[in-house]
Design an enzyme around this catalytic site. Structure first.
Site, PDB file in Angstrom:
ATOM      1  N   LYS A 278       0.740  -1.198  -0.024  1.00 41.89           N
ATOM      2  CA  LYS A 278      -0.208   0.287  -0.146  1.00 41.89           C
ATOM      3  C   LYS A 278       1.002   0.862   0.162  1.00 41.89           C
ATOM      4  O   LYS A 278       1.954   0.865   1.128  1.00 41.89           O
ATOM      5  CB  LYS A 278      -1.132  -0.223   0.961  1.00 41.89           C
ATOM      6  CG  LYS A 278      -1.842   0.830   0.756  1.00 41.89           C
ATOM      7  CD  LYS A 278      -3.267   0.913   2.600  1.00 41.89           C
ATOM      8  CE  LYS A 278      -3.955   1.813   2.984  1.00 41.89           C
ATOM      9  NZ  LYS A 278      -4.982   1.536   4.135  1.00 41.89           N
TER      10      LYS A 278
ATOM     11  N   SER B 192      -9.306   3.580   2.539  1.00 43.28           N
ATOM     12  CA  SER B 192      -8.131   3.333   1.412  1.00 43.28           C
ATOM     13  C   SER B 192      -7.159   2.896   1.018  1.00 43.28           C
ATOM     14  O   SER B 192      -6.262   3.705   0.157  1.00 43.28           O
ATOM     15  CB  SER B 192      -7.295   4.640   2.915  1.00 43.28           C
ATOM     16  OG  SER B 192      -7.099   3.454   3.544  1.00 43.28           O
TER      17      SER B 192
ATOM     18  N   SER C 275     -10.561   0.945   6.431  1.00 47.70           N
ATOM     19  CA  SER C 275      -9.850   0.654   5.196  1.00 47.70           C
ATOM     20  C   SER C 275      -9.686  -0.395   4.514  1.00 47.70           C
ATOM     21  O   SER C 275      -9.119  -0.369   3.481  1.00 47.70           O
ATOM     22  CB  SER C 275      -8.869   1.634   5.568  1.00 47.70           C
ATOM     23  OG  SER C 275      -8.929   3.076   5.751  1.00 47.70           O
TER      24      SER C 275
END
Length: 473
Positions: free
Chosen positions: A76, A151, A175
């Site tokens: 990520k 996210s 997220s």
């Protein structure tokens, strides 16, 4: 069958048996990324040369018992990898190349994984959608007019479309679970303290933890095991005071799906007093179907009475704003931040210390109330999201207050799980008439991941859900 059509567990078994090499696997997924990512925007950065070099090194130097040996994944874009551009989803860090990797990146490396690049995230991981101005919006593989959530939106889009077999993510308010649910995947947010490299213990209010996204319950469990114990169980936690006792690996529970459990059904959220929260018919349908399936499987089902929490919204807003206050951007560079981030940062830096202290104290007491409220149940079932996946561009980009409200209305069932430090798993249940995925969330007791994996696997099996990618991909 092409390699990406296998589940992550099947691919792992092919690698372990030597039927395919890490280099072959990496090359296959890199070709998928080259073909599909221009439309989906799942990756912030792709590193093909580094990936193939790493795959060759894993094959030659890393012992095959490593739990993620040869498995491709993406970091990520909030997790720095030495020598790879890491923008944290922000124009303020465009072109930044770190000289050291963070602990999560080190953990997947220690487990024998092969990183193919950086998956897209919104600016500093703050919003529940992935449409950062530093790059392209991340689109939902089931319908590219829809967003992938956030996210960890890039991670979810990559897994759903077959550009990765699974992917790590981070979850500070939903997220992992939000994009997993939006993209028809399994998303696991572990207990606070469970994953050593992303325990949440050092984050403000203990919110942010590292977890896993996969197409199946077993795929997500396989990755979570690798994150927890990259060199094998028993895992060694730096923060053993708060870490639940090791009862892994979780893959066994995720495969067997055994047991009969008492499950509470949650119909309210702590945001109800502050915002107009409406559970869409599609979300209600997924919840009702999951209840029916679990009831038919002879689990005990009980509706949990509402428990209003009018203090939750102001306390959580304070913490979210305070978290943005520490973003390392000053002076003229502030203009590079997106409007939502600027709003959060400005509010956070203006907060009185007393208000922050009172909010932290309130949330600590709230955590105790939630754990006590859920104590009679082995797990609690709720909608994963209150609405269907939102269209790209749906969120108000210029009005921070309205944007925050939109995020709450879409995701009212996720943030309180972070505040409470509890584990949770989202499981796909069905599709809407328009073909959008809808799922449910299972919330466990502290350290109750094994039970969650058992229930989730039972639900997955009785739904007769076969892992598949959207037909267009």
């Amino acid at each position: 069958m092409e390699l990406h059509e296998h589940t992550a567990l099947e691919l792992h078994q092919l690698l372990q048996r030597g039927e395919v090499s890490p280099v072959e696997v990496a090359a296959h997924y890199l070709a998928r990324i080259e073909r599909l990512d221009p439309e989906l925007g799942a990756f912030a950065t792709v590193t093909p040369e580094r990936a193939l070099e790493r795959a060759a090194a894993v094959a030659a130097e890393v012992p095959r018992p490593a739990p993620l040996w040869g498995m491709p994944l993406g970091d990520k874009d909030l997790h720095p990898r030495a020598g790879v551009p890491t923008a944290f989803g922000s124009r303020a860090f465009s072109g930044f190349v770190p000289d050291a990797s963070d602990e999560t990146v080190q953990a997947v490396d220690d487990a024998g994984a092969v990183s193919l690049g950086k998956t897209a995230t919104p600016e500093f991981g703050l919003p529940s959608y992935t449409e950062a101005l530093v790059g392209r919006p991340t689109r939902n593989p089931w319908d590219p007019t829809l967003g992938a959530g956030g996210s960890s939106g890039g991670a979810a889009a990559a897994v759903a479309s077959g550009m990765l077999p699974f992917a790590p993510g981070s979850d500070g308010g939903g997220s992992i679970r939000i994009p997993a649910a939006a993209c028809g995947l399994v998303g696991v947010k572990p207990s606070r303290g469970r994953v050593p490299s992303g325990s949440g213990l050092a984050s403000l209010a203990g919110l942010g933890v590292v977890g896993a996204i996969g197409r199946t319950v077993a795929d997500a469990a396989l990755l979570l095991d690798g994150l927890i114990a990259p060199t094998g169980y028993p895992a060694r936690h730096r923060s053993s005071v708060r870490a639940p006792g090791d009862d892994g690996p979780y893959l066994g529970a995720a495969i067997r799906g055994e047991g009969r459990f008492q499950i509470g059904v949650l119909g309210d959220s702590p945001w109800d007093d502050a915002y107009d929260i409406v559970v869409a018919p599609e979300a209600r349908s997924a919840l009702d179907r999951a209840v029916a399936v679990l009831d038919a499987g002879r689990h005990g089902i009980e509706l949990i009475p509402p428990a209003p929490e009018p203090g939750y919204a102001p306390a959580f807003r304070t913490i979210w704003q305070a978290g943005a206050a520490s973003i390392p951007v000053e002076g003229e560079r502030l203009a590079l931040l997106e409007p939502l981030t600027q709003w959060l940062l400005e509010r956070g830096r203006a907060l009185p210390a007393r208000q922050l202290a009172e909010s932290l104290s309130w949330l600590a007491e709230y955590e105790r109330r939630v754990i006590a409220r859920f104590a009679p149940y082995d797990a609690v079932l709720s909608p994963a999201l209150a609405m269907t996946p939102r269209p790209v561009g749906w969120y108000d980009a210029d009005d921070g207050e309205r944007n925050f409200a939109q995020q709450v209305q879409y995701t009212p069932f996720t943030s309180f799980v972070n505040v409470s430090g509890l584990p949770a798993v989202t499981v796909p249940v069905e599709f809407t008439a328009d073909g959008a995925p809808m799922g449910v969330q299972l919330i466990g007791r502290p350290g109750g991941e094994a039970t969650l994996f058992s229930i989730a696997a039972h639900l997955e099996r009785r739904l007769r859900r076969e892992p598949r990618h959207p037909p267009v991909w």
